[in-house]
Design a protein around this motif. Structure first.
Motif, short mmCIF file in Angstrom:
data_model
loop_
_atom_site.label_atom_id
_atom_site.label_comp_id
_atom_site.label_asym_id
_atom_site.label_seq_id
_atom_site.Cartn_x
_atom_site.Cartn_y
_atom_site.Cartn_z
N GLY A 96 6.49 34.38 0.84
CA GLY A 96 7.90 34.52 1.18
C GLY A 96 8.79 33.68 0.28
O GLY A 96 8.32 32.77 -0.43
N SER A 97 10.07 33.96 0.30
CA SER A 97 11.03 33.22 -0.53
C SER A 97 11.20 31.77 -0.08
O SER A 97 11.73 30.95 -0.83
CB SER A 97 12.39 33.93 -0.51
N ASN A 98 10.75 31.47 1.13
CA ASN A 98 10.87 30.10 1.65
C ASN A 98 9.70 29.21 1.24
O ASN A 98 9.65 28.04 1.64
CB ASN A 98 10.98 30.12 3.18
N THR A 99 8.76 29.75 0.47
CA THR A 99 7.55 28.99 0.13
C THR A 99 7.43 28.80 -1.37
O THR A 99 7.58 29.75 -2.15
CB THR A 99 6.30 29.72 0.64
N ARG A 100 7.16 27.57 -1.77
CA ARG A 100 6.91 27.25 -3.18
C ARG A 100 5.48 26.75 -3.33
O ARG A 100 5.00 25.94 -2.52
CB ARG A 100 7.86 26.16 -3.66
N ILE A 105 8.42 31.56 9.37
CA ILE A 105 9.01 30.35 9.96
C ILE A 105 10.31 30.00 9.24
O ILE A 105 10.49 30.34 8.06
CB ILE A 105 8.02 29.16 9.91
N PRO A 106 11.23 29.31 9.91
CA PRO A 106 12.53 29.01 9.29
C PRO A 106 12.48 27.87 8.28
O PRO A 106 13.40 27.72 7.48
CB PRO A 106 13.40 28.63 10.50
N SER A 122 16.59 23.39 2.49
CA SER A 122 16.04 23.78 3.80
C SER A 122 17.04 23.58 4.92
O SER A 122 16.84 24.12 6.02
CB SER A 122 14.77 22.97 4.09
N GLY A 123 18.09 22.80 4.70
CA GLY A 123 19.08 22.56 5.75
C GLY A 123 18.50 21.83 6.93
O GLY A 123 17.61 20.99 6.80
N ASP A 124 18.99 22.19 8.13
CA ASP A 124 18.52 21.52 9.35
C ASP A 124 17.10 21.92 9.73
O ASP A 124 16.44 21.21 10.49
CB ASP A 124 19.46 21.83 10.51
N ALA A 125 16.63 23.06 9.25
CA ALA A 125 15.28 23.53 9.61
C ALA A 125 14.21 22.60 9.06
O ALA A 125 13.15 22.41 9.67
CB ALA A 125 15.06 24.96 9.09
N GLY A 126 14.45 22.00 7.89
CA GLY A 126 13.49 21.06 7.31
C GLY A 126 12.37 21.75 6.56
O GLY A 126 12.42 22.95 6.28
N ILE A 127 11.35 20.97 6.24
CA ILE A 127 10.25 21.50 5.43
C ILE A 127 8.90 21.28 6.10
O ILE A 127 8.76 20.44 6.99
CB ILE A 127 10.22 20.84 4.03
#
Length: 484
Positions: free
Chosen positions: A305-309, A288-289, A256-261
């Motif tokens: 989205g690809s950012n969600t598990r 959301i990032p 997630s980098g600096d954006a976080g979870i």
């Protein structure tokens, strides 16, 4: 007849020389989650713990190994009085309990009867309680003061800052719930308890015989209020420092980098959502990032989205304690809220039932959460709410302030709970902390008899003064007439 079995094969406690014998009344779900850490600590300190539980308990399983010495099990009936029937009307079970020579009964009163059994066994009783509806049990049975002008009734959705309409509703809420409880709960319990005891018994008065009330809340979450010597506030008993995440999950979190979870869970009671609602939530997360870890057992949303598990289960406490966690999306259950407070994570709430709406009112009032209605939520409103609690620093600051309050106490909530349980065992009860209010009638408690006496005396004095003045005036008038 009830099925009696001793199913816990416990490990021997680490020290047994000064240990007592504790009988634990059945509870389940989130209530058990709060009691279990206390009981495990009691075992560590050399006490023997025996749990009463029905065969169908969700959390107390006869097939699982346990550190508790033994447990009596009995069938779970449709109604709570039938549940109680299977214990107090079983000669076999009651004989076993009386022969157990227990030092204390530890109970969550959500299921009735622990006070009745403690009375029959002649042992002290300690309650573990979050709250009762409109604080009926605490106010009327435990005699805990609750001025309606600044103590909002539990589940009233009010805060301690009430205008006239709020105070009016609070008074009516207390009165209405008391009437409902009296007619639909206490009347039935009075009848049952009286039948078992063979004499007229007030179930509320018997509940009030509890030596200690360990309230599972604290001033980080609740509003300040008066309390009594035998009421201790121990919210957050189950909270723990975060442990390391599973390797695959940690890899995803670090990506997630600096954006976080963002951590999302609606608790164990909500397994899935409608397809439409799940897709709405998924599409909001895609905007959301942050990376999102979602505890969900329903069908995978097409808009994910690809950012969600999605996970069947997540280590919620460990995720909330992770340094990359920016927000917690929750249904508003007390346990999850306390974990968020413990780790200082601001929240977005989807309260649905029970105490959840009231809980989120508390967190909004303290500036640590945003609340949405699940049935009216849109992808845009969810995205805005998440962005707000993450980007508006006041939410994080307020939650960190609550977290500092939570941690800044003389001892941990678990240690405090253990201390007062052992205190009760050492002193064979805590009747010296019992206020005299338990012996007063309702009109004596509110000094209505004294006020009536004073009012009567004042009215009598006024009457006498008027009569005396009238008499004197009439005498003066007669003299004046004679003088003329």
């Amino acid at each position: 007849g009830s099925d009696l079995s001793c199913f816990y094969k416990s490990a021997a406690p680490s020290c047994c020389s000064n240990g007592g014998k504790i009988l634990v009344w059945y509870t389940d779900g989130s209530h058990w989650i709060n009691m279990k850490p206390v009981l495990e600590t009691m075992v560590d300190r050399g006490h023997r713990v025996t749990v009463l539980a029905p065969n169908t308990s969700m959390f107390v399983k006869s097939s699982e190994p346990s550190r508790f010495q033994s447990s009596f099990t009995f069938p779970c009936m449709s109604y709570f009085l039938q549940f109680l029937d299977s214990l107090v009307k079983s000669e076999t079970l009651m004989k076993k309990l009386k022969e157990g020579n227990y030092n204390l009964l530890f109970a969550d009163p959500i299921y009735p009867g622990s006070d009745l059994v403690a009375d029959i066994l002649g042992i002290p009783l300690v309650y573990s309680l979050r709250f009762s509806l409109a604080n009926n049990w605490e106010r009327l049975c435990g005699q805990l003061p609750a001025p309606p002008s600044f103590v909002p009734g539990a589940m009233s959705k009010l805060t301690d800052k009430m205008d006239f309409s709020g105070r009016l509703w609070n008074v009516l809420f207390y009165a209405l719930q008391d009437v409902i409880m009296q007619n639909f709960v206490w009347r039935e319990l009075d009848k049952y308890y009286s039948e078992v005891k063979g004499t007229s018994v007030s179930a509320c008065k018997m509940m009030g015989n509890a030596d200690f009330w360990l309230m599972r809340t604290y001033w980080d979450f609740d509003f300040p209020r008066p309390f009594l010597p035998n009421f201790k506030f121990v919210g957050g008993i189950h909270c723990r420092p975060a442990k390391a995440l599973p390797k695959e999950m940690e890899t995803f979190v670090q990506s997630s980098g600096d954006a976080g979870i963002v951590v999302f869970s609606l608790g164990s009671m909500v397994k899935n959502l409608t397809t439409e609602k799940a897709n709405t939530i998924a599409s909001a997360f895609a905007q959301i990032p942050q990376k999102v870890l979602w505890s969900y057992r329903g069908e995978k949303p097409k808009s994910l989205g690809s950012n969600t598990r999605i996970y069947d289960w997540i280590p919620q406490n460990d995720l909330l304690g992770h340094p990359k966690t920016k927000a917690f999306i929750t249904h508003g259950g007390t346990n999850g809220i306390y974990e968020a407070i413990y780790h200082g994570v601001p929240m977005v709430g989807f309260p649905m039932f029970g105490d959840q709406p009231d809980n989120m009112v508390h967190m909004e009032a303290k500036g640590a959460a945003v609340t949405l209605k699940l049935n009216k939520m849109t992808a845009e409103s969810l995205t805005d709410a998440v962005n707000t609690v993450i980007n508006d620093v006041s939410y994080k600051e307020n939650m960190m302030r609550l977290s500092r309050i939570h941690h800044d106490r003389p001892m941990s909530p678990q240690d405090e709970a253990v201390f007062w349980i052992e205190f009760t065992m050492r002193n064979k009860g805590a009747k010296h902390l019992r206020v005299q209010a338990h012996q007063l009638t309702w009109y004596q408690y509110h000094s209505l008899d004294v006020l009536t006496f004073i009012l009567t005396a004042v009215l009598l004095l006024i009457f006498m003064i008027i009569k005396t003045c009238s008499f004197c005036f009439q005498r003066c008038c007669r003299r004046m007439r004679k003088a003329e």
